[in-house]
Design a protein around this motif. Structure first.
Motif, PDB file in Angstrom:
ATOM      1  N   PRO A 219       3.261   7.972 -10.576  1.00 20.26           N
ATOM      2  CA  PRO A 219       2.056   7.846 -11.397  1.00 20.26           C
ATOM      3  C   PRO A 219       0.747   8.291 -10.742  1.00 20.26           C
ATOM      4  CG  PRO A 219       2.655   5.703 -10.531  1.00 20.26           C
ATOM      5  CD  PRO A 219       3.742   6.664 -10.112  1.00 20.26           C
TER       6      PRO A 219
ATOM      7  N   CYS B 225      -2.393   5.326  -0.822  1.00 20.73           N
ATOM      8  CA  CYS B 225      -1.990   6.029  -2.038  1.00 20.73           C
ATOM      9  C   CYS B 225      -3.128   5.988  -3.061  1.00 20.73           C
ATOM     10  CB  CYS B 225      -0.741   5.357  -2.606  1.00 20.73           C
ATOM     11  SG  CYS B 225      -0.142   6.109  -4.127  1.00 20.73           S
TER      12      CYS B 225
ATOM     13  N   HIS C 266      -2.981   6.088  -6.155  1.00 26.36           N
ATOM     14  CA  HIS C 266      -2.658   5.418  -7.411  1.00 26.36           C
ATOM     15  C   HIS C 266      -3.207   4.003  -7.446  1.00 26.36           C
ATOM     16  CE1 HIS C 266       0.240   3.016 -10.007  1.00 26.36           C
ATOM     17  NE2 HIS C 266      -0.523   3.696 -10.839  1.00 26.36           N
ATOM     18  N   ALA C 267      -2.779   3.164  -6.523  1.00 30.26           N
ATOM     19  CA  ALA C 267      -3.246   1.773  -6.519  1.00 30.26           C
ATOM     20  C   ALA C 267      -3.501   1.259  -5.113  1.00 30.26           C
ATOM     21  CB  ALA C 267      -2.250   0.873  -7.249  1.00 30.26           C
ATOM     22  N   GLY C 268      -3.567   2.156  -4.150  1.00 27.96           N
ATOM     23  CA  GLY C 268      -4.021   1.767  -2.821  1.00 27.96           C
ATOM     24  C   GLY C 268      -2.989   1.230  -1.862  1.00 27.96           C
ATOM     25  N   CYS C 269      -1.715   1.310  -2.191  1.00 26.64           N
ATOM     26  CA  CYS C 269      -0.706   0.869  -1.217  1.00 26.64           C
ATOM     27  C   CYS C 269      -0.769   1.774   0.017  1.00 26.64           C
ATOM     28  CB  CYS C 269       0.693   0.966  -1.813  1.00 26.64           C
ATOM     29  SG  CYS C 269       1.044  -0.293  -3.044  1.00 26.64           S
TER      30      CYS C 269
ATOM     31  N   CYS D 252       5.574   1.759  -3.681  1.00 28.86           N
ATOM     32  CA  CYS D 252       5.001   0.792  -4.630  1.00 28.86           C
ATOM     33  C   CYS D 252       5.388   1.123  -6.070  1.00 28.86           C
ATOM     34  CB  CYS D 252       3.486   0.730  -4.495  1.00 28.86           C
ATOM     35  SG  CYS D 252       2.964  -0.269  -3.094  1.00 28.86           S
ATOM     36  N   HIS D 253       5.149   2.378  -6.487  1.00 22.93           N
ATOM     37  CA  HIS D 253       5.462   2.758  -7.869  1.00 22.93           C
ATOM     38  C   HIS D 253       6.126   4.124  -7.954  1.00 22.93           C
ATOM     39  CE1 HIS D 253       1.761   0.172  -7.889  1.00 22.93           C
ATOM     40  NE2 HIS D 253       2.568  -0.561  -8.632  1.00 22.93           N
ATOM     41  N   GLY D 254       6.486   4.681  -6.808  1.00 22.62           N
ATOM     42  CA  GLY D 254       7.306   5.891  -6.821  1.00 22.62           C
ATOM     43  C   GLY D 254       6.587   7.232  -6.809  1.00 22.62           C
ATOM     44  N   ALA D 255       5.290   7.247  -6.582  1.00 22.80           N
ATOM     45  CA  ALA D 255       4.601   8.543  -6.521  1.00 22.80           C
ATOM     46  C   ALA D 255       5.126   9.356  -5.348  1.00 22.80           C
ATOM     47  CB  ALA D 255       3.095   8.349  -6.390  1.00 22.80           C
TER      48      ALA D 255
ATOM     49  N   CYS E 268       5.620   7.018  -2.080  1.00 22.70           N
ATOM     50  CA  CYS E 268       4.998   5.698  -2.089  1.00 22.70           C
ATOM     51  C   CYS E 268       5.963   4.752  -2.782  1.00 22.70           C
ATOM     52  CB  CYS E 268       3.655   5.740  -2.814  1.00 22.70           C
ATOM     53  SG  CYS E 268       2.878   4.109  -2.903  1.00 22.70           S
TER      54      CYS E 268
HETATM   55  S1  FES Z   1       0.287   2.616  -5.277  1.00 25.93           S
HETATM   56 FE1  FES Z   1       1.432   4.373  -4.733  1.00 25.93          FE
HETATM   57  S2  FES Z   1       2.547   4.843  -6.529  1.00 25.93           S
HETATM   58 FE2  FES Z   1       1.338   3.115  -7.082  1.00 25.93          FE
END
Ligand code: FES
Length: 104
Positions: A82, A44, A46-49, A66-69, A64
């Motif tokens: 995000p 992802c 956003h933050a690499g999940c 992790c934070h819902g993207a 995703c």
């Molecule tokens: S790492 Fe995917 S939404 Fe934050």
């Protein structure tokens, strides 16, 4: 110049699950939605999940966890933050027991 890779499909891939695959030295992700296979980058923006570890397909949308993207599986565009950047998606063609994956 693009590169076409023959990828042997796993014998079992549940609908909507995201699994990690290695193609031409790249860590990608594979998912099946309504009998169509999708290949896309596995991390992802956003933050690499990883989508294979923390993601799934819900109503045809890549999420995703992790934070819902949310991402469009056909185009890679962001449907909901995000995340701000799209993901790379790769064209595929289904053969009998393998999947052609076209890498740019
Ligand atoms: S790492 Fe995917 S939404 Fe934050």
């Amino acid at each position: 110049m693009s590169q076409t890779i023959q990828f042997t499909l796993p014998s079992y891939l549940p609908e909507g699950h995201v699994v990690p695959i290695e193609v031409a030295g790249k860590s990608l992700a594979l998912a099946k939605v309504k009998d169509k296979f999708h290949v896309f980058e596995n991390f992802c923006p956003h933050a690499g999940c990883s989508f294979s570890g923390s993601g799934g397909i819900y109503n045809g949308v890549l999420v995703c966890d992790c934070h819902g993207a949310e991402f469009n599986l056909e185009t890679g565009t962001v449907l909901q933050g995000p995340a701000m950047e799209p993901i790379a998606v790769f064209a595929t063609k289904l053969n009998e027991n393998s999947l052609e994956i076209i890498l740019p």
